[in-house]
Design a protein around this motif. Structure first.
Motif, PDB file in Angstrom:
ATOM      1  N   THR A 142      24.114 -19.236 -50.642  1.00 13.81           N
ATOM      2  CA  THR A 142      23.060 -20.219 -50.343  1.00 13.81           C
ATOM      3  C   THR A 142      22.178 -19.722 -49.206  1.00 13.81           C
ATOM      4  OG1 THR A 142      24.497 -22.040 -51.046  1.00 13.81           O
ATOM      5  CG2 THR A 142      22.624 -22.598 -49.639  1.00 13.81           C
ATOM      6  N   ALA A 143      22.816 -19.160 -48.152  1.00 14.04           N
ATOM      7  CA  ALA A 143      22.054 -18.636 -47.018  1.00 14.04           C
ATOM      8  C   ALA A 143      21.178 -17.463 -47.447  1.00 14.04           C
ATOM      9  CB  ALA A 143      23.016 -18.203 -45.908  1.00 14.04           C
ATOM     10  N   THR A 144      21.716 -16.616 -48.316  1.00 10.45           N
ATOM     11  CA  THR A 144      20.942 -15.470 -48.803  1.00 10.45           C
ATOM     12  C   THR A 144      19.727 -15.931 -49.602  1.00 10.45           C
ATOM     13  OG1 THR A 144      22.951 -14.120 -48.911  1.00 10.45           O
ATOM     14  CG2 THR A 144      21.050 -13.351 -50.166  1.00 10.45           C
ATOM     15  N   ALA A 145      19.930 -16.951 -50.418  1.00  8.90           N
ATOM     16  CA  ALA A 145      18.811 -17.491 -51.194  1.00  8.90           C
ATOM     17  C   ALA A 145      17.724 -18.036 -50.272  1.00  8.90           C
ATOM     18  CB  ALA A 145      19.311 -18.585 -52.132  1.00  8.90           C
ATOM     19  N   ALA A 146      18.139 -18.702 -49.191  1.00  9.67           N
ATOM     20  CA  ALA A 146      17.158 -19.239 -48.235  1.00  9.67           C
ATOM     21  C   ALA A 146      16.390 -18.105 -47.558  1.00  9.67           C
ATOM     22  CB  ALA A 146      17.880 -20.084 -47.186  1.00  9.67           C
ATOM     23  N   ILE A 147      17.101 -17.023 -47.220  1.00  9.42           N
ATOM     24  CA  ILE A 147      16.436 -15.876 -46.590  1.00  9.42           C
ATOM     25  C   ILE A 147      15.452 -15.233 -47.563  1.00  9.42           C
ATOM     26  CG2 ILE A 147      16.834 -13.542 -45.681  1.00  9.42           C
ATOM     27  CD1 ILE A 147      19.482 -14.579 -44.557  1.00  9.42           C
ATOM     28  N   MET A 148      15.859 -15.136 -48.827  1.00 10.87           N
ATOM     29  CA  MET A 148      14.965 -14.557 -49.826  1.00 10.87           C
ATOM     30  C   MET A 148      13.736 -15.436 -50.044  1.00 10.87           C
ATOM     31  SD  MET A 148      17.766 -13.113 -52.597  1.00 10.87           S
ATOM     32  CE  MET A 148      16.520 -12.419 -53.674  1.00 10.87           C
ATOM     33  N   ARG A 149      13.946 -16.758 -50.017  1.00  6.27           N
ATOM     34  CA  ARG A 149      12.785 -17.667 -50.159  1.00  6.27           C
ATOM     35  C   ARG A 149      11.847 -17.498 -48.974  1.00  6.27           C
ATOM     36  NH1 ARG A 149      16.678 -21.413 -51.841  1.00  6.27           N
ATOM     37  NH2 ARG A 149      16.655 -22.408 -49.777  1.00  6.27           N
ATOM     38  N   ARG A 150      12.384 -17.334 -47.799  1.00 10.49           N
ATOM     39  CA  ARG A 150      11.549 -17.111 -46.605  1.00 10.49           C
ATOM     40  C   ARG A 150      10.760 -15.819 -46.755  1.00 10.49           C
ATOM     41  NH1 ARG A 150      12.709 -14.096 -42.088  1.00 10.49           N
ATOM     42  NH2 ARG A 150      11.397 -14.507 -40.249  1.00 10.49           N
ATOM     43  N   ARG A 151      11.421 -14.782 -47.249  1.00  8.43           N
ATOM     44  CA  ARG A 151      10.714 -13.514 -47.455  1.00  8.43           C
ATOM     45  C   ARG A 151       9.569 -13.692 -48.454  1.00  8.43           C
ATOM     46  NH1 ARG A 151      13.662  -9.173 -51.030  1.00  8.43           N
ATOM     47  NH2 ARG A 151      13.061 -10.821 -52.484  1.00  8.43           N
ATOM     48  N   GLU A 152       9.833 -14.445 -49.532  1.00  4.62           N
ATOM     49  CA  GLU A 152       8.776 -14.674 -50.522  1.00  4.62           C
ATOM     50  C   GLU A 152       7.635 -15.497 -49.935  1.00  4.62           C
ATOM     51  OE1 GLU A 152       8.712 -13.142 -53.360  1.00  4.62           O
ATOM     52  OE2 GLU A 152      10.650 -12.225 -52.866  1.00  4.62           O
ATOM     53  N   ASP A 153       7.958 -16.485 -49.090  1.00  6.08           N
ATOM     54  CA  ASP A 153       6.922 -17.298 -48.451  1.00  6.08           C
ATOM     55  C   ASP A 153       6.051 -16.443 -47.540  1.00  6.08           C
ATOM     56  OD1 ASP A 153       7.877 -19.519 -49.731  1.00  6.08           O
ATOM     57  OD2 ASP A 153       9.044 -20.258 -48.014  1.00  6.08           O
ATOM     58  N   VAL A 154       6.698 -15.588 -46.747  1.00  7.24           N
ATOM     59  CA  VAL A 154       5.948 -14.705 -45.844  1.00  7.24           C
ATOM     60  C   VAL A 154       5.071 -13.766 -46.659  1.00  7.24           C
ATOM     61  CG1 VAL A 154       6.156 -12.845 -44.154  1.00  7.24           C
ATOM     62  CG2 VAL A 154       7.642 -14.845 -43.998  1.00  7.24           C
ATOM     63  N   SER A 155       5.630 -13.256 -47.766  1.00  6.06           N
ATOM     64  CA  SER A 155       4.858 -12.347 -48.611  1.00  6.06           C
ATOM     65  C   SER A 155       3.633 -13.048 -49.197  1.00  6.06           C
ATOM     66  CB  SER A 155       5.756 -11.820 -49.732  1.00  6.06           C
ATOM     67  OG  SER A 155       5.020 -10.976 -50.597  1.00  6.06           O
ATOM     68  N   ALA A 156       3.830 -14.286 -49.621  1.00  6.01           N
ATOM     69  CA  ALA A 156       2.706 -15.039 -50.194  1.00  6.01           C
ATOM     70  C   ALA A 156       1.645 -15.310 -49.132  1.00  6.01           C
ATOM     71  CB  ALA A 156       3.212 -16.348 -50.784  1.00  6.01           C
ATOM     72  N   ARG A 157       2.063 -15.704 -47.938  1.00 11.45           N
ATOM     73  CA  ARG A 157       1.107 -15.955 -46.845  1.00 11.45           C
ATOM     74  C   ARG A 157       0.365 -14.673 -46.476  1.00 11.45           C
ATOM     75  NH1 ARG A 157       4.860 -18.071 -42.382  1.00 11.45           N
ATOM     76  NH2 ARG A 157       2.981 -17.712 -41.122  1.00 11.45           N
ATOM     77  N   LEU A 158       1.099 -13.566 -46.430  1.00 12.34           N
ATOM     78  CA  LEU A 158       0.478 -12.290 -46.078  1.00 12.34           C
ATOM     79  C   LEU A 158      -0.544 -11.889 -47.123  1.00 12.34           C
ATOM     80  CD1 LEU A 158       0.426  -9.852 -44.166  1.00 12.34           C
ATOM     81  CD2 LEU A 158       2.300  -8.861 -45.487  1.00 12.34           C
ATOM     82  N   GLU A 159      -0.202 -12.074 -48.370  1.00 10.52           N
ATOM     83  CA  GLU A 159      -1.137 -11.738 -49.446  1.00 10.52           C
ATOM     84  C   GLU A 159      -2.377 -12.626 -49.388  1.00 10.52           C
ATOM     85  OE1 GLU A 159      -2.627  -9.592 -52.565  1.00 10.52           O
ATOM     86  OE2 GLU A 159      -0.794  -9.201 -51.402  1.00 10.52           O
ATOM     87  N   SER A 160      -2.144 -13.912 -49.095  1.00 10.76           N
ATOM     88  CA  SER A 160      -3.271 -14.853 -49.015  1.00 10.76           C
ATOM     89  C   SER A 160      -4.223 -14.488 -47.876  1.00 10.76           C
ATOM     90  CB  SER A 160      -2.739 -16.271 -48.824  1.00 10.76           C
ATOM     91  OG  SER A 160      -3.804 -17.179 -48.647  1.00 10.76           O
ATOM     92  N   GLU A 161      -3.655 -14.161 -46.715  1.00 13.77           N
ATOM     93  CA  GLU A 161      -4.518 -13.853 -45.557  1.00 13.77           C
ATOM     94  C   GLU A 161      -5.195 -12.502 -45.720  1.00 13.77           C
ATOM     95  OE1 GLU A 161      -3.146 -14.634 -41.696  1.00 13.77           O
ATOM     96  OE2 GLU A 161      -2.485 -16.656 -42.162  1.00 13.77           O
ATOM     97  N   ARG A 162      -4.533 -11.577 -46.384  1.00  8.97           N
ATOM     98  CA  ARG A 162      -5.192 -10.302 -46.666  1.00  8.97           C
ATOM     99  C   ARG A 162      -6.388 -10.515 -47.602  1.00  8.97           C
ATOM    100  NH1 ARG A 162       0.137  -6.410 -47.608  1.00  8.97           N
ATOM    101  NH2 ARG A 162       0.444  -5.840 -45.386  1.00  8.97           N
ATOM    102  N   SER A 163      -6.212 -11.390 -48.589  1.00  6.34           N
ATOM    103  CA  SER A 163      -7.327 -11.711 -49.493  1.00  6.34           C
ATOM    104  C   SER A 163      -8.467 -12.380 -48.735  1.00  6.34           C
ATOM    105  CB  SER A 163      -6.833 -12.614 -50.630  1.00  6.34           C
ATOM    106  OG  SER A 163      -5.851 -11.948 -51.407  1.00  6.34           O
ATOM    107  N   GLU A 164      -8.100 -13.311 -47.853  1.00  5.52           N
ATOM    108  CA  GLU A 164      -9.121 -13.989 -47.057  1.00  5.52           C
ATOM    109  C   GLU A 164      -9.825 -13.018 -46.122  1.00  5.52           C
ATOM    110  OE1 GLU A 164      -9.593 -17.924 -44.143  1.00  5.52           O
ATOM    111  OE2 GLU A 164      -7.623 -17.339 -44.952  1.00  5.52           O
ATOM    112  N   LEU A 165      -9.065 -12.058 -45.542  1.00  4.06           N
ATOM    113  CA  LEU A 165      -9.669 -11.061 -44.658  1.00  4.06           C
ATOM    114  C   LEU A 165     -10.672 -10.213 -45.417  1.00  4.06           C
ATOM    115  CD1 LEU A 165      -9.832  -9.589 -41.943  1.00  4.06           C
ATOM    116  CD2 LEU A 165      -7.903  -8.153 -42.709  1.00  4.06           C
ATOM    117  N   ALA A 166     -10.321  -9.885 -46.651  1.00  5.64           N
ATOM    118  CA  ALA A 166     -11.254  -9.100 -47.457  1.00  5.64           C
ATOM    119  C   ALA A 166     -12.536  -9.879 -47.708  1.00  5.64           C
ATOM    120  CB  ALA A 166     -10.581  -8.714 -48.782  1.00  5.64           C
TER     121      ALA A 166
END
Length: 237
Positions: A50-74
């Motif tokens: 369960t803890a691993t799944a939460a960590i993986m979800r956090r990684r996916e959230d960070v990845s999505a935010r990073l992708e979104s802000e990179r798109s906005e920066l462009a």
């Protein structure tokens, strides 16, 4: 008023009795101890999963935010270039400030993303390790219980062999041995009694007398033959 230290000692004593009782039960029923350990590891595995799944979800959230802000920066960078090309300085200033904010946010998200990747990998490694330990424990349980059953079977056979009494057979042979010895002694005694009997002694005496008489006769015959030989020799001279 009850002494608090006495209550604590009684509590510790009771805990000790319970621990000893549990230990004794586990020794007599090792399958219970193994199964409890396996169940505990499985529960730990579930929590870690369960803890691993939460960590993986956090990684996916960070990845999505990073992708979104990179798109906005462009998009902001493109707008800034347009503003510079059209000499819209007021808009350019706003876009530069937004670009700087996005650059800082993206840098922070990249660091967070790197940490999220590390945390995820460590969690996955721990998960695989616990899973491997559970399988090892299951294999050990099967192996050790098989060894215990084999040992118990051998002990049962040994106890059965130890319980087989040969006292009756030994006593029977002892009786036979005594009977044989008694029979031999009786036979020997009869022989000795015959040797000491008067008739037996008389028969032996007669046998001895006969031998003496025969010896005397032999000597007389030898003397007679010698005399005859001397006579023949005298005539021939």
């Amino acid at each position: 008023m009850v002494d608090i230290s006495l209550v604590g000692r009684l509590s510790n004593l009771w805990s000790g009795f319970v621990a000893l009782w549990i230990t004794d039960v586990e020794k007599r029923h090792p399958e219970i101890a193994y199964q409890n350990a396996i169940d505990s590891m499985i529960e730990k595995y579930g929590k870690l999963k369960t803890a691993t799944a939460a960590i993986m979800r956090r990684r996916e959230d960070v990845s999505a935010r990073l992708e979104s802000e990179r798109s906005e920066l462009a998009a902001v960078t493109a707008d800034l270039n347009t503003a510079l090309a059209t000499a819209q300085d007021d808009l350019g200033i706003v876009l530069i400030q937004k670009k700087n904010s996005l650059d800082a946010s993206i840098k922070a998200l990249e660091q967070e993303m790197e940490q999220a990747r590390t945390d995820t990998q460590e969690a996955k490694d721990s998960l695989l390790q616990v899973k491997s330990e559970i399988q090892k424990l299951k294999d050990e349980k099967d192996r050790m219980l098989a060894q215990m059953l084999s040992a118990q079977a051998r002990l049962k056979i040994q106890n059965q062999l130890d319980g087989l009494s040969v006292d009756a057979e030994v006593r029977a042979l002892d009786n036979v041995r005594e009977h044989i010895k008694t029979t031999v002694a009786e036979a020997k005694m009869g022989s000795e009694m015959r040797d000491s009997d008067l008739d037996v002694k008389l028969a032996k005496l007669r046998q001895s007398s006969g031998a003496v008489t025969a010896r005397q006769q032999l000597e007389e015959m030898k003397r007679a033959r010698a005399g005859q030989a001397d006579a023949v020799a005298g005539k021939s001279m």
